[in-house]
Scaffold this active site. Structure first.
Site, PDB file in Angstrom:
ATOM      1  N   ASP A 118      -1.208  -5.371   6.671  1.00  0.00           N
ATOM      2  CA  ASP A 118      -0.687  -4.739   5.446  1.00  0.00           C
ATOM      3  C   ASP A 118       0.626  -4.007   5.750  1.00  0.00           C
ATOM      4  OD1 ASP A 118      -0.337  -3.883   2.876  1.00  0.00           O
ATOM      5  OD2 ASP A 118      -2.143  -2.638   2.783  1.00  0.00           O
ATOM      6  N   ARG A 136       9.320  -6.970   1.328  1.00  0.00           N
ATOM      7  CA  ARG A 136      10.155  -6.290   0.319  1.00  0.00           C
ATOM      8  C   ARG A 136      11.312  -7.144  -0.211  1.00  0.00           C
ATOM      9  NH1 ARG A 136       6.079  -3.293  -0.596  1.00  0.00           N
ATOM     10  NH2 ARG A 136       5.762  -1.495   0.777  1.00  0.00           N
ATOM     11  N   PRO A 184       2.583   4.806  -1.078  1.00  0.00           N
ATOM     12  CA  PRO A 184       1.528   4.455  -0.118  1.00  0.00           C
ATOM     13  C   PRO A 184       1.931   3.290   0.775  1.00  0.00           C
ATOM     14  CG  PRO A 184       0.961   3.596  -2.293  1.00  0.00           C
ATOM     15  CD  PRO A 184       2.289   4.322  -2.436  1.00  0.00           C
TER      16      PRO A 184
END
Lengths: 308, 446
Positions: B318, B76, B336
């Site tokens: 992931d 992020r 998600p």
């Protein structure tokens, strides 16, 4: 007393249904006076709705409740206030019941975790629309002559099942009432695993009549299903021919139902909507008494008032 | 060497550290037994018996694996440092035993220009506890239209290119991107998803039907996987299909590997697709939204068998942190993604190894040797000369996953509240302990 939420009809029982419908019958006959006097009912509608909102408001007022209405327009909801913050605010204002309409499935369940008030699901996404199924049962029992007359009747649920919260409430509720169900829809309007319900899927309303349907329950078809990126239905004439309820389908005594608003000439032929074989007006008329009953049961004031 | 090898990790560390008495398991070098590992200059110097160093880590009863390698993580940064930073993401990775991680480019801004790549590479050097590789975007803004400056980004330090998060909707764009990536000498990591089919938020199965959630069919992944594999064969690009979640996509990968020699393809699946199924979405909780969605049991089993058989080469997490206000919502409105680093080994060991469907050796290979081979740089091996990137694991430790016990800045683990068995207790990168959960044990004896 803890609040009794009405979030889903998945898992409902015959006894639960009978309790609501018996009370609704009392309310409809006008023998109970203002059971909700002193209670605060909040309508929180995160999605446009006219019919359901009006029906709930009338149901609450007629039963004597004070009503606060937060609709999209002009409210904090329109300003983007989130679901949980809205629920907490209504809770702090002293709501006894919160009637929630929301575009996402599961919203009512999430809301109920954040308030002591009873949460009534007035439709959440494609999830559930419990009071619709209850008022349908009220209208149908009225037509057939009582709740016990529902047992063994055959209902064909016709049309856009995949997008329908009404379908997800009527399927478990009608089954719990002892009725036998089938689905009539093109595969494009069904979930990929339509077998999840364990119901037969029939190719047309004509087949549903041959199957012996006593009730043809038509679901609303959004016109945009025919356009957009991946159209699901070719045209109105094609849809009406196979999935529309027409006069010929009612000749053998079957009745037609629809949660409204009806697209005349699409789901139901125009000359049938207000026909004697149509329960559509009865459904709308059942809404107020059923919703009053649901509100009263949720706040646990029903029995004491009836007894008094 | 023009690329990528992260330079923040010292290749010369404290001399002569010996990890003593651990059960060393490395399927790539065939090691499987109790032995000692001597580390010198940040590299493994010797694997033998009865070694003693200036400093020693007494690891009786523990397992020593090659450090895990995760080719799929979202830290992020830049743009959403409220959800994860390079510091916290790499701490979470180290806590899970990962010593090398590939960072995906769908940040804000997208990693799609050389200057952004070089900026991120510099930050990684200063802030990451583990080896972190930068994946650049396959196309500008991940919009699937214009190619990125792949050769310039490689010069700036990019390791690979990817369309992760969105996929590439045009086959024509994908084909040219593969050809250009091949010229640039970078592998391509592909997120296979056809948006005309993927119109829902969960798998289009019984759980979606009953819950009333918009479903995306398995074909949304399978069609895009097939397209990617065909184009990989035609272009000869080095293509890695990430987060395979259906049995059919796994079978397609198997077909191309077995029958289409021109296809230079590898593939991974995730810990959550190997351990969780779509029934969880009936809770309607935003936590369980992930893309690709959780699948039915048949797919979970099919993907697990493909991993066991090597059709799927390895596991990638992931790791996708999200702020609570993006997850604590009705499922349709939630973002998600799941956290992955800190629970990967424990979840897979508990569910698959103890469940009897995967050997410990294959699990370790799928988390270290196989992805290490894909990354290169000698990662994922325990042998003389290899970087001293190691994971020390206590297979007997039982623990409960709790948000406040995780090092990630976010708390969106689908395993919250679950009891898992097996836990990473120490992680070493270049001979340095970057994660030491039992400081007393190592500290006192070092």
């Amino acid at each position: 007393m803890p609040a009794r939420n009405l979030l889903t009809l998945e898992g409902t029982s015959r006894a639960d249904l009978r309790e609501v419908l018996d009370l609704a019958r009392d309310y409809a006959s006008g023998t109970v006076d203002r059971p909700l006097a002193g209670k605060i009912v909040c309508l929180a509608f995160f999605e446009a709705s006219t019919r359901t909102a009006v029906s709930f408001e009338l149901a609450a007022r007629r039963a004597g409740a004070d009503v606060i209405s937060l609709s999209e327009r002009g409210s904090s909801i329109q300003k983007g206030e989130g679901l949980i913050d809205t629920i907490v605010t209504l809770d702090s204002l002293g709501a006894d019941a919160i009637v929630l309409r929301h575009p996402a499935a599961g919203a009512a369940r999430l809301a109920a975790l954040h308030t002591e008030a009873a949460v009534i699901n007035a439709g959440d996404g494609r999830g559930q629309h419990p009071t619709q199924a209850l008022l349908d049962l009220h209208a149908l029992s009225g037509h057939l002559g009582g709740f016990d007359e529902l047992e063994g009747r055959k209902v064909a649920v016709v049309g856009d099942v995949v997008h329908s919260r009404v379908a997800r409430s009527i399927i478990p509720a009608f089954r719990a009432a002892g009725m036998e169900l089938a689905i009539v829809a093109p595969q494009t309007l069904l979930p990929l695993d339509a077998g999840a319900w364990g119901l037969p899927v029939l190719p047309s309303v004509d087949d549903a009549v041959d199957w012996g349907a006593d009730v043809l329950y038509a679901l609303r078809l959004q016109k945009e299903r025919m356009t957009g990126g991946s159209p699901r239905v070719p045209s109105v004439p094609e849809y009406a021919r196979f999935y529309g309820v027409a006069r010929r389908h009612l000749a053998g005594g079957a009745v037609v139902m629809h949660p409204g608003p009806v697209n005349r000439g699409v789901e139901v032929a125009g000359d049938v909507v207000l026909d004697a074989s149509s329960l559509i007006p009865d459904q709308v008329a059942s809404g107020v008494a059923v919703r009053s009953a649901v509100l009263a049961l949720s706040m646990d004031v029903a029995r004491s008032r009836v007894a008094a | 060497m023009t690329h990528h090898a992260p330079t923040n990790i010292p290749t010369t560390g404290p001399d002569d550290l010996v990890v003593r008495g651990a059960h060393v398991l490395d399927p790539s070098s065939g090691l499987d037994g109790v032995m000692d590992v001597r580390i010198s200059g940040g590299r493994i110097a010797e694997v033998s018996e009865n070694l003693k160093g200036l400093r020693n880590i007494e690891a009786d009863g523990l397992h020593l694996f090659p450090g895990f390698v995760d080719v799929h993580a979202h830290w992020r940064t830049p743009g959403r440092e409220d959800e994860e930073t390079i510091e916290t993401g790499s701490a979470a990775a180290a806590a899970g035993g990962f010593t090398s991680v590939v960072m995906m480019p769908n940040t804000d801004p997208v990693i799609d220009r050389p200057v952004v790549v070089s900026g991120l590479v510099r930050r990684v050097e200063g802030e990451s506890r583990v080896r972190a590789y930068v994946s650049a975007a396959l196309h500008e803004g991940l919009k699937g239209e214009r190619l990125t400056e792949m050769r310039l980004m490689k010069e700036a330090g990019a390791f690979c290119v990817s369309d992760d998060g969105l996929g590439t909707q045009s086959s024509g764009v994908l084909r040219n991107a593969m050809l250009y990536a091949k010229d640039s000498g970078m592998p391509v990591i592909l997120h296979c998803e056809d948006h005309t089919l993927a119109t829902g938020v969960v798998h289009d199965g019984a759980a979606a039907a009953l819950a009333g959630l918009p479903g995306s069919p398995g074909s949304a992944e399978d069609v895009a996987t097939a397209t990617a594999l065909v184009l990989a064969a035609e272009t000869g690009a080095k293509v890695h299909v990430t987060h395979v979640s259906t049995a059919l996509s796994a079978a397609l990968v198997g077909f191309f590997k077995g029958s289409v020699p021109a296809a230079d393809v590898t593939a991974d699946t995730t810990p959550h697709h190997l351990t969780l199924i779509d029934e969880l979405v009936q809770s309607l909780e935003g936590m369980y939204r992930v893309n690709p969605p959780l699948r039915p049991e048949g797919d979970r089993l099919g993907v697990g068998e493909a991993l066991r058989d090597g059709i799927l080469d390895f596991v990638a997490t992931d790791h996708a942190p999200h702020a609570s206000e993006e997850k604590y919502l009705p499922l349709e409105e939630a973002a998600p993604g799941f956290l992955g680093h800190e629970t990967a080994f424990s979840a897979l060991f508990t569910e698959l190894v103890l469940g009897g469907s995967l050997t410990l050796s294959r699990l370790v290979g799928a988390m270290s040797s196989a992805p290490g081979r894909w990354v290169g740089d000698g990662a994922g091996r325990i042998e003389a000369g290899a970087p001293a990137d190691l994971a020390l694991v206590d297979l007997s430790e039982e623990w409960t996953v709790r948000a406040d016990g995780l090092l990630s800045l976010s708390g969106n683990s689908p395993y919250l509240g679950r009891n898992l068995k097996g836990r990473v207790v120490g992680t070493m990168v270049g001979g340095e302990l970057v994660q030491d959960r039992t400081g007393a044990r190592f500290g006192s004896r070092a």
